[in-house]
Design a protein around this motif. Structure first.
Motif, PDB file in Angstrom:
ATOM      1  N   UNK A   1       9.331  -9.391 -13.603  1.00  0.00           N
ATOM      2  CA  UNK A   1       8.331  -9.042 -12.588  1.00  0.00           C
ATOM      3  C   UNK A   1       8.663  -7.710 -11.922  1.00  0.00           C
ATOM      4  N   UNK A   2       7.640  -7.061 -11.403  1.00  0.00           N
ATOM      5  CA  UNK A   2       7.816  -5.770 -10.752  1.00  0.00           C
ATOM      6  C   UNK A   2       7.991  -5.888  -9.259  1.00  0.00           C
ATOM      7  N   UNK A   3       8.936  -6.702  -8.809  1.00  0.00           N
ATOM      8  CA  UNK A   3       9.142  -6.894  -7.371  1.00  0.00           C
ATOM      9  C   UNK A   3       9.324  -5.556  -6.663  1.00  0.00           C
ATOM     10  N   UNK A   4       8.779  -5.460  -5.462  1.00  0.00           N
ATOM     11  CA  UNK A   4       8.960  -4.283  -4.618  1.00  0.00           C
ATOM     12  C   UNK A   4      10.205  -4.504  -3.781  1.00  0.00           C
ATOM     13  N   UNK A   5      11.043  -3.466  -3.698  1.00  0.00           N
ATOM     14  CA  UNK A   5      12.328  -3.653  -3.017  1.00  0.00           C
ATOM     15  C   UNK A   5      12.675  -2.447  -2.155  1.00  0.00           C
ATOM     16  N   UNK A   6      13.371  -2.728  -1.064  1.00  0.00           N
ATOM     17  CA  UNK A   6      13.880  -1.680  -0.185  1.00  0.00           C
ATOM     18  C   UNK A   6      15.391  -1.820  -0.099  1.00  0.00           C
ATOM     19  N   UNK A   7      16.089  -0.691  -0.265  1.00  0.00           N
ATOM     20  CA  UNK A   7      17.544  -0.663  -0.240  1.00  0.00           C
ATOM     21  C   UNK A   7      18.019   0.185   0.934  1.00  0.00           C
ATOM     22  N   UNK A   8      19.177  -0.178   1.460  1.00  0.00           N
ATOM     23  CA  UNK A   8      19.819   0.630   2.486  1.00  0.00           C
ATOM     24  C   UNK A   8      20.339   1.925   1.837  1.00  0.00           C
ATOM     25  N   UNK A   9      19.945   3.057   2.396  1.00  0.00           N
ATOM     26  CA  UNK A   9      20.325   4.343   1.811  1.00  0.00           C
ATOM     27  C   UNK A   9      21.833   4.553   1.832  1.00  0.00           C
ATOM     28  N   UNK A  10      22.525   4.028   2.842  1.00  0.00           N
ATOM     29  CA  UNK A  10      23.961   4.250   2.975  1.00  0.00           C
ATOM     30  C   UNK A  10      24.782   3.321   2.096  1.00  0.00           C
TER      31      UNK A  10
ATOM     32  N   UNK B   1      22.636  -1.806  -0.361  1.00  0.00           N
ATOM     33  CA  UNK B   1      22.294  -3.230  -0.262  1.00  0.00           C
ATOM     34  C   UNK B   1      20.780  -3.409  -0.181  1.00  0.00           C
ATOM     35  N   UNK B   2      20.281  -4.503  -0.778  1.00  0.00           N
ATOM     36  CA  UNK B   2      18.857  -4.813  -0.675  1.00  0.00           C
ATOM     37  C   UNK B   2      18.553  -5.276   0.752  1.00  0.00           C
ATOM     38  N   UNK B   3      17.548  -4.672   1.364  1.00  0.00           N
ATOM     39  CA  UNK B   3      17.132  -5.032   2.721  1.00  0.00           C
ATOM     40  C   UNK B   3      15.969  -6.015   2.679  1.00  0.00           C
ATOM     41  N   UNK B   4      15.013  -5.783   1.802  1.00  0.00           N
ATOM     42  CA  UNK B   4      13.928  -6.754   1.627  1.00  0.00           C
ATOM     43  C   UNK B   4      13.371  -6.683   0.204  1.00  0.00           C
ATOM     44  N   UNK B   5      12.766  -7.797  -0.214  1.00  0.00           N
ATOM     45  CA  UNK B   5      12.115  -7.909  -1.523  1.00  0.00           C
ATOM     46  C   UNK B   5      10.757  -8.550  -1.331  1.00  0.00           C
ATOM     47  N   UNK B   6       9.738  -8.010  -1.994  1.00  0.00           N
ATOM     48  CA  UNK B   6       8.421  -8.647  -2.020  1.00  0.00           C
ATOM     49  C   UNK B   6       8.153  -9.084  -3.451  1.00  0.00           C
ATOM     50  N   UNK B   7       7.931 -10.389  -3.643  1.00  0.00           N
ATOM     51  CA  UNK B   7       7.683 -10.933  -4.974  1.00  0.00           C
ATOM     52  C   UNK B   7       6.242 -10.649  -5.381  1.00  0.00           C
ATOM     53  N   UNK B   8       6.060  -9.778  -6.342  1.00  0.00           N
ATOM     54  CA  UNK B   8       4.708  -9.437  -6.766  1.00  0.00           C
ATOM     55  C   UNK B   8       4.089 -10.511  -7.655  1.00  0.00           C
TER      56      UNK B   8
ATOM     57  N   UNK C   1      -3.633  -4.818  -7.502  1.00  0.00           N
ATOM     58  CA  UNK C   1      -3.961  -4.821  -6.073  1.00  0.00           C
ATOM     59  C   UNK C   1      -3.571  -3.505  -5.421  1.00  0.00           C
ATOM     60  N   UNK C   2      -4.272  -3.159  -4.349  1.00  0.00           N
ATOM     61  CA  UNK C   2      -3.754  -2.229  -3.359  1.00  0.00           C
ATOM     62  C   UNK C   2      -3.132  -3.100  -2.280  1.00  0.00           C
ATOM     63  N   UNK C   3      -1.833  -2.947  -2.070  1.00  0.00           N
ATOM     64  CA  UNK C   3      -1.072  -3.827  -1.200  1.00  0.00           C
ATOM     65  C   UNK C   3      -0.463  -3.024  -0.057  1.00  0.00           C
ATOM     66  N   UNK C   4      -0.684  -3.473   1.177  1.00  0.00           N
ATOM     67  CA  UNK C   4      -0.107  -2.829   2.357  1.00  0.00           C
ATOM     68  C   UNK C   4       0.998  -3.716   2.909  1.00  0.00           C
ATOM     69  N   UNK C   5       2.216  -3.171   3.011  1.00  0.00           N
ATOM     70  CA  UNK C   5       3.363  -3.907   3.530  1.00  0.00           C
ATOM     71  C   UNK C   5       3.932  -3.199   4.747  1.00  0.00           C
TER      72      UNK C   5
ATOM     73  N   UNK D   1      10.087  -4.329   6.898  1.00  0.00           N
ATOM     74  CA  UNK D   1      10.417  -5.730   6.613  1.00  0.00           C
ATOM     75  C   UNK D   1       9.912  -6.223   5.266  1.00  0.00           C
ATOM     76  N   UNK D   2       8.956  -5.523   4.659  1.00  0.00           N
ATOM     77  CA  UNK D   2       8.350  -5.998   3.422  1.00  0.00           C
ATOM     78  C   UNK D   2       7.306  -7.064   3.628  1.00  0.00           C
ATOM     79  N   UNK D   3       6.914  -7.317   4.872  1.00  0.00           N
ATOM     80  CA  UNK D   3       5.918  -8.347   5.156  1.00  0.00           C
ATOM     81  C   UNK D   3       4.528  -7.852   4.786  1.00  0.00           C
ATOM     82  N   UNK D   4       3.765  -8.738   4.122  1.00  0.00           N
ATOM     83  CA  UNK D   4       2.405  -8.369   3.714  1.00  0.00           C
ATOM     84  C   UNK D   4       1.499  -8.236   4.928  1.00  0.00           C
ATOM     85  N   UNK D   5       0.764  -7.117   4.962  1.00  0.00           N
ATOM     86  CA  UNK D   5      -0.214  -6.891   6.018  1.00  0.00           C
ATOM     87  C   UNK D   5      -1.625  -7.171   5.512  1.00  0.00           C
TER      88      UNK D   5
END
Length: 738
Positions: free
Chosen positions: A211-220, A223-230, A293-297, A301-305
């Motif tokens: 799956x193409x999960x959307x992910x945010x990592x800490x730049x420093x 570490x993964x900060x959040x994941x959205x399961x697509x 989809x066009x998805x707004x997060x 936090x990766x929370x769906x809007x």
């Protein structure tokens, strides 16, 4: 079985909003255009992907004086698609010779440092960079072979404290065995927001792809900060739009295109692609969120809007990839912040940026029903009532290319007449050919749109390139299953891994002489060939090229022994519904004629200018030429090559864009589309141009590649040794080469 999914249709036809999150977002005023768009330190120019420059030293009055300031060669293939330079404080960062990462003086092209890349090729459309608030810690962010890495922006040295000894494995954290995941690294670089790097992915769209999960990592830390399961997991929103166990085997739903961020509100907008398998969905019955989809997060936090599904249960590979554009327009007398997204469907979708409400109604309309075994196509699809489509959505005999001889016209006439051909959203079939309009290479693609934040205008590079499909029960064979045997058999395994998706199981879209010149064949593979990507030695070793050439010279010898021995071992991952036969389709087959021209009548590519204040089209014009026809004085065709590139619009009143295969760079009047200046390069300009200022001068930079395709009516191959970065300015700077 899927009553909940059917009831969900009403939600898919409208926008779903998480009101608790939206209530915390206040109306804001945008930064000044000059402040936001005065450099090129983000992919596409800015975090909102506007592809706009506020610099106006180069303008309508003087663009005719542009000259080549400097050139940096990049001898090897830079990647599947071309590179968009990143410019920070006058220093340009690019991929260059031997896949290395180079820092160049933006005024002269002089090398500042080079980082040798090991293990593969780096992110091939652009980079990200991040800076601490005090500016002491500045990092360049990229990926190689599925591992995200960082360099010190000033020195080019690796940041060893990032991840595990300087690397973050992007194959981890997807709910699948990392060892089973092949491709995951995206060519598009993602976005930096605060101390996060937000990424999409490119896992592929075959059976068994992750799956193409959307992910945010800490730049420093990495570490993964959040994941959205697509592909939604049990209990998550959208889970009922697929079969109960689909999250275990369905992949795709990935953002391989461009992410845009509203930095003031902290909203990230993602165009999500189709689920696996993208041309046959019997094992994913339902609407298939969050595919197409066009998805707004919430970027933090990766929370769906909110989301809007552009295509339900995709059977056409109609994944949106072009960047969502964040504009402010006057709508019904009120200034409204919008997000506008152009799709492969040929539609332009426009929404309120915060609430997700369409600016103009989008209607669910009945579409043709699939006749494939076990398939349950979705009965309706969304049709925007405005703006008008930018690409054609049907192919009749009246649309056949007029520049063909009588025999070829008759052949194309028979194909068009006898294929399943009911306009947009015609499902694929196993009973012959199907024609898809606009097709997966039609509409728009990565980089295809630009917008002007000062006027509310949006410019779309549109493609009219239908595709033709014929579904088959023949599955591909994994190359690793054919590790021994004759060169022809080993080449067959390589073909099924790397080539079958576009050229088909019966090689129906490929023609070679009986004896292949391996040296010439290698040049084609390393440089790319029309829509075909370039293959580095990491993907195809020199001996692999020899095996592949042997198979294409004698395919019967390659297939005969290999099929029986490895077919069972090569069965695609993921359970199939009981009693169902898997179907496969060669995708990416632009409907072309025997001389390389599209079967469709021109223009094949155009620039379409939309005024989003009222949804009207202000002008449109073909862009680019087809070399063989241009030599005969036929110049209104547009480019016949589906290059994944696009324009940049400027405060100087210009639209800057490159075209291939005619190797041209163009400057257009943004108000009328009239050509103000153009010049021919020695290679095909590709990707998005970068516009920046250094030493008091404005520069326009293009990457251009040498196309290895043989000469034909459609193509004008580049000259040897001319692949690299072409940089223009009004005043000539010292020319350099490395």
């Amino acid at each position: 079985m899927y009553k909940k999914a059917v009831r969900f249709l009403s939600l898919l036809c409208s926008i779903v909003v998480v009101t608790s999150s939206i209530s915390t977002i206040n109306t804001i005023s945008a930064k000044s255009h000059k402040e936001t768009y005065s450099n090129w330190s983000d992919y596409g120019g800015s975090a909102d992907s506007m592809q706009y420059s506020a610099i106006k030293q180069i303008n309508k009055s003087n663009v005719g004086q542009l000259k080549l300031a400097w050139f940096m060669p990049a001898p090897g293939p830079v990647g599947r698609f071309s590179f968009n330079p990143l410019v920070v404080d006058g220093v340009m960062y690019v991929v260059g010779k031997d896949m290395g990462i180079y820092a160049l003086d933006g005024e002269t092209g002089k090398q500042i440092w080079v980082h040798e890349v090991k293990g593969g090729q780096p992110t091939n459309r652009g980079f990200n960079w991040w800076s601490s608030k005090d500016g002491r810690d500045r990092r360049l962010i990229f990926a190689v072979d599925g591992y995200m890495q960082e360099l010190d922006l000033k020195t080019g040295l690796p940041i060893e404290s990032f991840g595990d000894h300087g690397k973050v494995n992007l194959r981890e954290g997807l709910g699948r065995d990392p060892a089973s995941i092949g491709e995951i690294q995206n060519g598009t670089p993602g976005r930096v927001f605060d101390n996060l790097i937000i990424l999409g992915s490119a896992p592929g769209e075959m059976y068994g792809s992750p799956p193409g999960d959307l992910r945010a990592y800490d730049v420093l830390t990495g570490n993964i900060v959040w994941t959205f399961h697509t592909v939604p997991h049990p209990g998550e929103f959208g889970y009922d739009t697929m079969p109960p166990d689909a999250w275990k085997y369905v992949g795709g739903n990935n953002t391989w295109g461009e992410i845009s961020i509203d930095e003031e509100r902290g909203i990230a907008y993602f165009p999500l692609g189709s689920p696996t398998y993208d041309l046959y969905g019997a094992d994913r019955k339902g609407a298939d969120l969050f595919g197409d989809c066009l998805l707004a997060l919430d970027a933090r936090t990766g929370k769906r809007l909110w989301h809007f599904q552009l295509v339900h249960h995709d059977l056409w590979d109609y994944d949106p990839t072009a960047a969502p554009k964040l504009l402010t327009v006057r709508h019904d007398g009120t200034m409204t912040d919008v997000v506008a997204l152009a799709g492969k469907t040929g539609f332009l979708y426009v929404f309120d940026r915060v609430t997700g409400k369409p600016l103009w109604p989008i209607e669910e309309r009945a579409v043709p029903k699939s006749d494939m075994p076990d398939e349950e196509s979705w009965p309706t699809q969304p049709f925007p009532t405005a703006p008008q489509p930018f690409a054609r959505q049907q192919f009749t005999v009246k649309d056949i290319n007029p520049y063909l001889d009588s025999i070829e016209k008759e052949r194309i006439h028979d194909l068009v007449t006898n294929a399943r051909n009911e306009g947009i959203f015609t499902p694929v079939t196993d009973k012959g050919n199907q024609i898809s309009v606009p097709g997966e290479f039609g509409g728009v693609n990565q980089g295809s749109t630009a917008a002007d934040p000062s006027t509310g205008m949006m410019y779309v590079k549109a493609y009219d390139l239908p595709t033709i499909h014929a579904m088959t029960k023949t599955p591909p064979i994994k190359a690793k299953s054919v590790t021994g045997g004759t060169p022809e058999q080993r080449g067959y395994g390589l073909y099924t891994k790397n080539c079958i998706g576009c050229h088909g199981p019966n090689r129906e879209r490929i023609t070679f002489p009986k004896q292949i010149d391996v040296n010439r064949f290698t040049t084609v593979l390393r440089s790319g060939n029309g829509e075909m990507p370039a293959f580095s030695e990491t993907t195809l070793k020199p001996e692999d090229v020899t095996f592949l050439a042997a198979y294409l010279t004698d395919p019967v010898a390659g297939e005969a022994a290999a099929v029986a021995s490895v077919r069972k071992a090569s069965a695609p991952a993921g359970p199939a519904p009981e009693g169902q036969t898997r179907y496969y389709g060669p995708f990416g087959n632009i409907f072309r004629t025997n001389n390389g021209l599209p079967a469709f009548s021109p223009p094949w590519s155009s620039i379409v200018a939309y005024d989003l204040n009222d949804g009207s089209i202000k002008w449109r014009r073909p862009i680019g030429t087809t070399p063989g026809l241009a030599e005969k004085g036929i110049t209104d065709t547009g480019s016949s090559l589906a290059i994944r590139n696009g324009p940049v619009v400027t405060a100087g009143g210009l639209i800057i864009i490159g075209t291939g295969p005619d190797r041209m760079v163009h400057a257009l009047d943004k108000d009328t589309g009239r050509t103000l200046w153009e010049t021919e390069l020695d290679a095909n300009p590709d990707g998005i141009p970068a516009i920046y200022e250094a030493g008091g001068n404005e520069y326009i930079a293009f990457y251009a590649s040498v196309d290895g395709k043989p000469q034909s009516v459609s193509y004008k191959p580049g000259k040897a040794g001319t692949q690299g970065y072409y940089v223009f300015s009004l005043s000539r700077a010292p020319s350099t080469s490395h």
